[in-house]
Design a protein around this motif. Sequence first.
Motif: not given
Length: 299
Positions: A3, A19, A25, A27, A168, A185, A202-203, A206-207
Motif C-alpha cells: 500500500i 498486503c 495499491i 494512495t 480498484g 485512488r 481494500l487489499v 486489488y488482490e
Amino acid sequence: MPICEIDPWRVQYFEKADCPASVFIPTEDSDAWTWNPTYRWVYDKLTVAMRQGLRAAPHGIQPTQYPVFSKPIYNLKGMGVGSRALHSPGDYQAAYQPGHMWMPLLEGAHVSSDVALIDGAPHWWGHANGIAGPDGTFDYWKVHAGAEPEIEAYAGAWCRQHLAGYTGMANLETIGGHIIEVHLRFADQWPDLYGRGWVEALVRLYEHGDWTFDDHVEREAYSVVLFMPHGRTYRHPPNKLLDRVKALAHVSSVQITFHENMAPERHAMPPGGFRVAIVNCWNLAAGQEARGLLREHFA
C-alpha cells in the motif's frame, strides 16, 4: 509497503495490513497515473468537465459569462494549488496562465466520495463533506453515515460509462452533484473512520478483484484540519502532547502533516494557510478540542 504511502503521517493506517508484496495499491496520484495508463485521462480536469456537458475551456478561450472557477488542468499535488474564482474579464486577464482552465463556479455541498469499482461498477461508497475555510482551506470534513443517493446515482452512472474495465478504488470530488475531480485512488486522510476491516477489504479488492466490506459507512465521523499562517517554520509537537491529544475521548488518530526537515515553501499548500495537523474523531467537539491543543503548540 505494497500500500504505497509516501506521507509518513498516514503510514499508521496501513502498517499492520497483510498486503502481499506483489499487490500495489496507490494512495498518491502520481502512482495511480503511472500504473493505470488506460484510465489516466481522468486526471485531465477539462476532459472530466466536458464529458459532463459543463461549459469549460482552457485559458486562452475567454469566458462569455461570469463567475467561473479557474484551476490547473492537471494538478497531481492537490491542495487547491493555483485555483481561484474569477468574477470579471479583469480577473481572467490577471489570472491567465498556460495549462489552466475555467469551468462554472458550482454551488452546493463539496463532497469527496470514495468508491470501490469492479469493472467500473460501484460496490461500496464512502462520502465526506468538506466544510470550507478561507482561500482553498478546509475547516473540517464530515464523514457521512449511510448513502448519498443522488451522488451515487449520478457518479455511479458516470463510472459505469467511462471507467468500464477498471477495478480498484476511485475518489470523486463533487460540488452540487457535479464531478469536479477524479482520482484513481482513495482518500488516505481518514481510512480509520471507515470502520474495522475496511483496509483488509481494500487489499482483497486489488488482490482478488472482489469486495467484501459492508455497504456504506456505519458511523458519522470527522476529520478536523489545522492550518497555520504561511511564512513560518514549524516544528513537530513533542510526543507527550501527541499522546495527550490521542487519549482524548472520541479521538481516533492524529496526523502531523508536514515534513519538519523540508522548507515550508516546498510543501504544496493552498493560499489560505499551511496545513500542520489533522485530527480524525467520532465527535466534532472532541476534534476541535484536540485542534486547540495543537494550535497552542504551533502558535
